[in-house]
Design a protein around this motif. Structure first.
Motif, PDB file in Angstrom:
ATOM      1  N   GLU A  96       0.833  -1.189   0.000  1.00 43.55           N
ATOM      2  CA  GLU A  96       0.000   0.000   0.000  1.00 43.55           C
ATOM      3  C   GLU A  96       0.874   1.247   0.000  1.00 43.55           C
ATOM      4  O   GLU A  96       2.019   1.206   0.431  1.00 43.55           O
ATOM      5  N   HIS A  97       0.306   2.342  -0.494  1.00 38.41           N
ATOM      6  CA  HIS A  97       1.059   3.598  -0.585  1.00 38.41           C
ATOM      7  C   HIS A  97       0.218   4.735  -0.011  1.00 38.41           C
ATOM      8  O   HIS A  97      -0.985   4.780  -0.257  1.00 38.41           O
ATOM      9  N   PRO A  98       0.855   5.657   0.705  1.00 39.35           N
ATOM     10  CA  PRO A  98       0.078   6.758   1.267  1.00 39.35           C
ATOM     11  C   PRO A  98      -0.113   7.901   0.263  1.00 39.35           C
ATOM     12  O   PRO A  98       0.840   8.306  -0.406  1.00 39.35           O
ATOM     13  N   THR A 102      -1.521  18.719  -3.480  1.00 39.12           N
ATOM     14  CA  THR A 102      -2.731  17.877  -3.383  1.00 39.12           C
ATOM     15  C   THR A 102      -3.536  18.085  -2.086  1.00 39.12           C
ATOM     16  O   THR A 102      -4.738  18.343  -2.164  1.00 39.12           O
ATOM     17  N   LYS A 134       1.669  11.847  -8.427  1.00 41.12           N
ATOM     18  CA  LYS A 134       2.784  12.180  -9.320  1.00 41.12           C
ATOM     19  C   LYS A 134       3.526  10.905  -9.685  1.00 41.12           C
ATOM     20  O   LYS A 134       3.881  10.101  -8.815  1.00 41.12           O
ATOM     21  N   THR A 162       3.694   4.533  -8.827  1.00 44.22           N
ATOM     22  CA  THR A 162       3.028   5.762  -9.288  1.00 44.22           C
ATOM     23  C   THR A 162       3.083   5.902 -10.813  1.00 44.22           C
ATOM     24  O   THR A 162       2.187   6.509 -11.409  1.00 44.22           O
TER      25      THR A 162
END
Ligand SMILES: Cc1cc2nc3c(=O)[nH]c(=O)nc-3n(C[C@H](O)[C@H](O)[C@H](O)COP(=O)(O)OP(=O)(O)OC[C@H]3O[C@@H](n4cnc5c(N)ncnc54)[C@H](O)[C@@H]3O)c2cc1C
Length: 447
Positions: free
Chosen positions: A262-264, A330, A282, A288
């Motif tokens: 998972e990525h924050p 963001t 990005k 990404t």
């Protein structure tokens, strides 16, 4: 004011209470160990060394609490401060655990033979293995980038090594038995170890499994300026969640959350819309760069919301200064969108640094938001085109002094940018007498 009211109204009081609880947990097992009966006839240095070992072990066990994403604790500090604390206390624990045998070797040189791994008893072997696991954790964390260890394998090995270090450390303490000989003392320490183990099982297995019950699907993926992609998600069969604008969530795409990949990402949409949650991502690395290829209908999972980078905590402040660099826009975009929808009439100043005019993510949307908000935007371009009449270069003290209001303490300042820019802006604001408690930062580089 009663303690309950104080805790309800003062985030600082809550944050202080957590520190007191932390210290109690770190020292309580030691205090219990010092209760009757004590081993007799051992010198001060031996007892001191044992105390270091036990406090080090308690601090190691507490690391599982710090990294368990407990919302109530996280809400008092923010994830980056918690992780900093995790790093520092892990180092303190490491030094304590390291010094513990060194003192013993000095005051009782005969204990040096316990280092002979093949002839030493199991309790000593466990100590050596625990130390090696701890050492491997420290080395691979501090020098991860230099050792070229990708983030995900590092994260998985970090958890395994942590369980090994704490489990073997505890096995060593039980094996030595001097202080844990009594049943209830051994039970107390076993309880602490079981809670730590449960936390890691909860974070790595139970929570991801619960997430599988609340899936999302990709509704749209489309490009923005600055090599950023909007990923819009819709909750599938549940209500989704609202959030405080500026917060973030952990995103899992196209795989089960049990895989722990998972990525924050900060939400970039309005905090009040649970039915469509957007991210501005990005393209910088393995994960990404693939965002653009995901098709509508792809399954996704979210763990959140988390974070304290939000204006919702400052409802009585007179206005806001928002400072963004690149994709750091963001969370700030979400803050502005939500403020516009909520008809917030306080003044917002946005200072937004980007490489070129074409790289200014959400440029058109930001200009539109000026209709709905008391919003002034200062764009700062590193490479401006010839006809550019705005600001160029970097966000430095002179530039900030030109735009931020004279009554500095009347505003809250939110910064999200690359680490170098955040450090420079924080220093400049400090020089300009902005109270340090009014400065809030979101770091995108946790590891
Ligand atoms: C609170 C927070 C909010 C963020 N919000 C945004 C956002 O709104 N938009 C955006 O584009 N980026 C955001 N990021 C950064 C984003 O998480 C990373 O860019 C992304 O995880 C990189 O993954 P990658 O595999 O593409 O890159 P990689 O090349 O694998 O990694 C680049 C660097 O990103 C970090 N990283 C990689 N994977 C992870 C992970 N799973 N968890 C934590 N860090 C990781 C590591 O430091 C790594 O060295 C945010 C990060 C944090 C901590």
């Amino acid at each position: 004011m009663s303690l309950r009211r104080l805790l309800m109204h003062s985030p600082i009081a809550v944050a202080t209470l957590w520190i007191v609880v932390y210290l109690l947990f770190a020292l309580f097992p030691l205090l219990v160990l010092l209760l009757h009966p004590l081993p007799s006839g051992r010198g001060f240095w031996t007892e001191f060394s044992v105390a270091l070992g036990f406090i080090g072990l308690a601090l190691m066990a507490l690391q599982f609490v710090l990294t368990a994403r407990v919302n109530r604790i996280e809400a008092s500090y923010g994830i980056d401060i918690l992780l900093q604390f995790h790093r520092y206390t892990a180092m303190v624990a490491f030094v304590m655990v390291l010094v513990h045998p060194v003192i013993l070797f000095i005051v009782q040189p005969e204990t040096l033979q316990l280092l002979n791994f093949f002839q030493a008893p199991w309790r000593a072997r466990m100590a050596v293995l625990a130390m090696l696991a701890f050492l491997a954790m420290v080395v691979t964390t501090i020098w991860r980038k230099q050792l070229k260890i990708p983030y995900e394998p590092w994260r998985a090995s970090h958890s395994i090594l942590a369980v090994l270090a704490v489990g073997l450390g505890f096995g060593h303490a039980i094996g030595v038995g001097n202080y844990l000989g009594l049943f209830w003392k051994a039970m107390l320490w076993s309880g602490i170890m079981l809670i730590s183990l449960w936390l890691i099982i909860y974070v790595r297995l139970v929570k991801p499994w619960l997430m599988t019950k609340k899936p999302y699907i990709v509704e749209a993926v489309y490009p923005q300026r600055g090599d950023v992609w909007t990923l819009a998600l819709r909750p599938l069969g549940h209500a989704g969640f609202t959030f405080q604008p500026g917060q973030f969530a952990w995103l899992t795409l196209n795989i089960t959350p049990l895989s722990m990949r998972e990525h924050p990402f900060s939400m970039s949409s309005s905090g009040d819309r649970a039915d469509r949650i957007e991210f501005g991502i990005k393209a910088i690395g393995d994960f990404t760069k693939r965002i653009k290829d995901y098709k509508p209908g792809t399954k996704a999972y979210l763990d959140g919301p988390y974070g304290v980078f939000t204006i919702d905590r400052y409802w009585d402040t007179a206005g806001f200064v928002l400072i963004a660099g690149g994709v750091g826009i963001t969370p700030i975009f979400s803050i502005l969108l939500s403020a516009a929808e909520r008809k917030d009439d306080r003044p917002f100043l946005l200072i937004y640094a980007a490489a070129t005019w074409d790289d200014v993510t959400y440029r058109e949307n930001l200009e539109e938001l000026k209709q709905a908000l008391d919003l002034k935007i200062v764009y700062v371009l590193r490479k401006a085109q010839d006809d550019w009449e705005g600001e160029t270069g970097y966000v430095d003290q002179a530039l900030l002094e030109k735009y931020i209001p004279l009554h500095r303490g009347t505003r809250q300042y939110f910064i999200c940018a690359a680490p170098v820019m955040m450090d420079a802006v924080e220093r400049a604001l400090f020089e300009l007498n902005v109270p340090i408690t009014n400065i809030h930062m979101e770091h995108f580089n946790l590891a």
